[in-house]
Each structure stands twice: as structure tokens, then as C-alpha cells.
Enzyme design. Structure first.
Site, PDB file in Angstrom:
ATOM      1  CB  SER A 143      -0.854   0.018   1.278  1.00 38.11           C
ATOM      2  OG  SER A 143      -1.515   1.266   1.417  1.00 38.11           O
ATOM      3  CE1 TYR A 156      -4.246  -2.296   4.915  1.00 34.17           C
ATOM      4  CE2 TYR A 156      -3.448  -0.070   4.532  1.00 34.17           C
ATOM      5  CZ  TYR A 156      -3.946  -1.266   4.045  1.00 34.17           C
ATOM      6  OH  TYR A 156      -4.124  -1.419   2.691  1.00 34.17           O
TER       7      TYR A 156
HETATM    8  N1  LIG Z   1      -8.444  -0.347  -1.846  1.00 35.94           N
HETATM    9  C1  LIG Z   1      -7.385   0.383  -1.540  1.00 35.94           C
HETATM   10  O1  LIG Z   1      -7.450   1.623  -1.524  1.00 35.94           O
HETATM   11  C2  LIG Z   1      -6.070  -0.264  -1.259  1.00 35.94           C
HETATM   12  C3  LIG Z   1      -4.932   0.556  -1.257  1.00 35.94           C
HETATM   13  C4  LIG Z   1      -3.701  -0.023  -0.977  1.00 35.94           C
HETATM   14  C5  LIG Z   1      -3.614  -1.365  -0.739  1.00 35.94           C
HETATM   15  N2  LIG Z   1      -4.742  -2.137  -0.737  1.00 35.94           N
HETATM   16  C6  LIG Z   1      -4.567  -3.552  -0.475  1.00 35.94           C
HETATM   17  O2  LIG Z   1      -5.092  -4.274  -1.560  1.00 35.94           O
HETATM   18  C7  LIG Z   1      -5.426  -5.586  -1.137  1.00 35.94           C
HETATM   19  C8  LIG Z   1      -6.800  -5.935  -1.671  1.00 35.94           C
HETATM   20  O3  LIG Z   1      -7.760  -5.074  -1.089  1.00 35.94           O
HETATM   21  P1  LIG Z   1      -9.002  -4.469  -1.912  1.00 35.94           P
HETATM   22  O4  LIG Z   1      -8.875  -3.020  -1.865  1.00 35.94           O
HETATM   23  O5  LIG Z   1      -9.138  -5.162  -3.219  1.00 35.94           O
HETATM   24  O6  LIG Z   1     -10.202  -4.829  -0.906  1.00 35.94           O
HETATM   25  P2  LIG Z   1     -11.319  -5.965  -0.912  1.00 35.94           P
HETATM   26  O7  LIG Z   1     -12.130  -5.874  -2.151  1.00 35.94           O
HETATM   27  O8  LIG Z   1     -11.976  -5.826   0.409  1.00 35.94           O
HETATM   28  O9  LIG Z   1     -10.484  -7.330  -0.980  1.00 35.94           O
HETATM   29  C9  LIG Z   1      -9.862  -7.903   0.133  1.00 35.94           C
HETATM   30  C10 LIG Z   1      -9.715  -9.377  -0.169  1.00 35.94           C
HETATM   31  O10 LIG Z   1      -8.933  -9.999   0.862  1.00 35.94           O
HETATM   32  C11 LIG Z   1      -9.668 -11.100   1.383  1.00 35.94           C
HETATM   33  N3  LIG Z   1      -9.346 -11.342   2.782  1.00 35.94           N
HETATM   34  C12 LIG Z   1      -9.403 -10.499   3.831  1.00 35.94           C
HETATM   35  N4  LIG Z   1      -9.038 -11.114   4.960  1.00 35.94           N
HETATM   36  C13 LIG Z   1      -8.743 -12.393   4.620  1.00 35.94           C
HETATM   37  C14 LIG Z   1      -8.312 -13.537   5.343  1.00 35.94           C
HETATM   38  N5  LIG Z   1      -8.088 -13.509   6.674  1.00 35.94           N
HETATM   39  N6  LIG Z   1      -8.117 -14.689   4.671  1.00 35.94           N
HETATM   40  C15 LIG Z   1      -8.343 -14.745   3.341  1.00 35.94           C
HETATM   41  N7  LIG Z   1      -8.738 -13.716   2.605  1.00 35.94           N
HETATM   42  C16 LIG Z   1      -8.951 -12.544   3.246  1.00 35.94           C
HETATM   43  C17 LIG Z   1     -11.111 -10.695   1.200  1.00 35.94           C
HETATM   44  O11 LIG Z   1     -11.981 -11.810   1.318  1.00 35.94           O
HETATM   45  P3  LIG Z   1     -13.323 -11.616   2.218  1.00 35.94           P
HETATM   46  O12 LIG Z   1     -14.065 -10.453   1.603  1.00 35.94           O
HETATM   47  O13 LIG Z   1     -14.021 -12.910   2.138  1.00 35.94           O
HETATM   48  O14 LIG Z   1     -12.797 -11.276   3.597  1.00 35.94           O
HETATM   49  C18 LIG Z   1     -11.054 -10.093  -0.193  1.00 35.94           C
HETATM   50  O15 LIG Z   1     -11.033 -11.105  -1.161  1.00 35.94           O
HETATM   51  C19 LIG Z   1      -5.320  -5.574   0.386  1.00 35.94           C
HETATM   52  O16 LIG Z   1      -4.099  -6.173   0.766  1.00 35.94           O
HETATM   53  C20 LIG Z   1      -5.307  -4.100   0.719  1.00 35.94           C
HETATM   54  O17 LIG Z   1      -4.634  -3.850   1.937  1.00 35.94           O
HETATM   55  C21 LIG Z   1      -5.973  -1.611  -1.004  1.00 35.94           C
END
Ligand SMILES: NC(=O)c1ccc[n+]([C@@H]2O[C@H](COP(=O)([O-])OP(=O)(O)OC[C@H]3O[C@@H](n4cnc5c(N)ncnc54)[C@H](OP(=O)(O)O)[C@@H]3O)[C@@H](O)[C@H]2O)c1
Length: 244
Positions: A143, A156
Site C-alpha cells: 500500500s 495497517y
Molecule cells: N483499496 C485500496 O485503496 C487499497 C490501497 C492499498 C492497498 N490495498 C490492499 O489491496 C489488497 C486488496 O484489497 P481491496 O482493496 O481489493 O479490498 P477488498 O475488495 O476488500 O479485498 C480484500 C480481499 O482480501 C480477502 N481477505 C481479507 N481477509 C482475509 C483472510 N483472513 N483470509 C483470506 N482472505 C482474506 C477478502 O476476502 P473476504 O471479503 O471474504 O474477507 C477479499 O477477497 C489488500 O491487501 C489491501 O490492503 C488496497
């Protein structure tokens, strides 16, 4: 055996789902892993309907046995691993005086601890792919909070700093075996994870999941002699919106 195969964690929505689709379109059979089985099955069905070869394996990737189960299912079904995407993650904000131990552990275990475990469990398959074509790839979703600390998102951010540091180490340890590692460091991306801030930040102004996937497509196409340890995705104006 599939010609090319990948594992994507956190593949049921957002960034992971976009990367899984891209990898499928680029000819990979893909094991999709995420926590909630129903949501993951829905995502897998959508990709299958687009003609892609995927399997869904649900699990809590904060648990070692679930990481091992995902890798075993992938090995059994596809028999090789060219791309590993460690993307599952969760962010839980709290001021330092109110950090709950359970939430601290969930973030450390999901965002960071799962990643060394996936590398370890997948190493033989990654080494085989690296020896075959020298373009085995591991993408670790960090991130922009892994590049600069954030108030109230301190835990985080610390887990994401760990992901960046881990990626640098793996780059040094494995790149000469044909296994490249890249950390992705995005600012706000329009996914369910940023729903909490969409009252203040227009989702249309956020980074798109397809932006992230397109950069992964680029990583796939690099020659063996080129490695990209880290990619920062910022928004116009730079910085997180709640940064002074
Ligand atoms: N969106 C942003 O602005 C942003 C920015 C920087 C980095 N990120 C990073 O990008 C990555 C993906 O996030 P996203 O933004 O795409 O959000 P998202 O749509 O909420 O996706 C998160 C994914 O991780 C899974 N997950 C969470 N906890 C888990 C666990 N204990 N075991 C297995 N799977 C788990 C979720 O499954 P469930 O829904 O079933 O829990 C979902 O598939 C994350 O690492 C996040 O920190 C996001």
C-alpha cells in the site's frame, strides 16, 4: 498440466479479482483464495462464465493450515506455479490507545504473516518455473501506507511496510533463480475496502482496479533481465486525502 498457472489471494473482490481476471486472460489457470466461501464462489463463477480456468479455495489465510490447504489444492489441480499474488488484506483503523489485540493480530496475520508462509509453501513450484523460463513472478500487494506512516492506520501501515521490506529481501534472495518479486503500493483504489471513505472521496477519482491489473500485465511481459521491485500508484495531487 496447465501451460501456466497462478494463485491469487484476496481474489473474491477488488484488486485481487481484477488481477485474477487479467491472469486468466493472459493464459493462466488460476486458484482463487479468499476468506468467505460464498463471495469467493460468486467471483469464480463470474470468471468461469468468461471462459477462464479457475478453482476457488476458501480459507482464513491468517492460519498456516489454510495457507497449506490452498497451496495443496493448487498443486493437485494444476501441478505448477508461475505467478503468486499475495493480495489478501484487511485494514482496521484505531487510535493507538484503543488498539485491540485481536484486531492487531488479524492485520499482522493476514497482511504479512501469510506472505512468508505462501512463499515457503510454493517455493519448489516457483523454483521449477524460474528454472524453466526465468520469469516466475510474485506480486505482493502492499500500500502507499507501506511507504509512509499513517495516523490511526498505524498497524495497517506497519504491516504494509513489512510487505515492502519482505519483497526487497525476496528480490535479493530469489531473483537470480528466475523468481521476481514486486510490491504494489497503491493509494486509494475503488474497491469495497475504501467504502468507508467514499462519502468524502469521490470513487470516480480513485485508482481503478484495472489500473493495478494493467501494471501486473506489464510485469508479466518483462524480459528475464528486468526486475521491478516496487510500484507506487499515487493519485493526482499525491498523498492520502487525510494527510495534512
Ligand atoms: N483499496 C485500496 O485503496 C487499497 C490501497 C492499498 C492497498 N490495498 C490492499 O489491496 C489488497 C486488496 O484489497 P481491496 O482493496 O481489493 O479490498 P477488498 O475488495 O476488500 O479485498 C480484500 C480481499 O482480501 C480477502 N481477505 C481479507 N481477509 C482475509 C483472510 N483472513 N483470509 C483470506 N482472505 C482474506 C477478502 O476476502 P473476504 O471479503 O471474504 O474477507 C477479499 O477477497 C489488500 O491487501 C489491501 O490492503 C488496497
Amino acid at each position: 498440466m496447465a501451460a501456466r498457472a497462478a494463485i491469487v489471494t484476496g481474489a473474491s473482490s477488488g484488486i485481487g479479482l481484477a488481477i485474477a481476471r487479467l491472469l486468466g486472460e493472459e493464459g493462466h489457470a488460476v486458484t482463487l483464495a479468499a476468506r468467505r466461501p460464498e463471495k469467493l464462489e460468486q467471483a469464480a463463477t463470474g470468471l468461469e462464465q468468461a471462459g477462464l480456468d479457475v478453482q476457488a479455495v476458501a480459507g482464513n489465510l491468517g492460519l498456516e493450515e489454510d495457507v497449506q490447504r490452498v497451496v495443496a489444492a493448487h498443486r493437485e489441480r494444476y501441478g505448477r506455479l508461475d505467478v503468486l499474488v499475495n493480495n489478501a488484506g484487511v485494514g482496521i483503523g484505531a487510535p493507538v490507545g484503543e488498539i485491540q489485540t485481536k484486531r492487531l493480530d488479524i492485520q499482522i496475520n493476514t497482511n504479512f504473516r501469510s506472505i512468508p508462509l505462501f512463499y515457503r509453501e510454493c517455493l519448489d513450484m516457483l523454483e521449477a518455473a524460474g528454472a524453466e523460463h526465468r520469469r516466475a513472478l510474485v506480486v505482493n500487494t502492499a500500500s502507499i501506507a507501506g511507504k509512509r506512516g499513517e495516523a490511526w492506520l498505524s498497524v495497517y501501515a506497519a504491516t504494509k511496510f513489512a510487505v515492502v521490506g519482505w519483497t526487497q529481501s525476496m528480490h535479493k534472495e530469489l531473483a537470480e533463480k528466475g523468481i521476481k518479486s514486486t510490491a504494489l503500493c497503491p493509494a486509494f483504489v475503488d474497491t469495497p475496502m475504501t467504502d468507508f471513505v467514499k462519502g468524502q472521496v469521490d470513487p470516480d477519482s480513485m485508482i481503478r482496479t484495472t489500473d493495478i491489473a494493467e501494471m501486473v500485465r506489464g510485469l508479466l511481459k518483462l524480459s528475464p533481465g528486468c526486475v521491478v521491485p516496487e510500484i507506487i500508484f499515487d493519485r493526482p495531487g499525491g498523498g492520502l486525502p487525510f494527510e495534512d
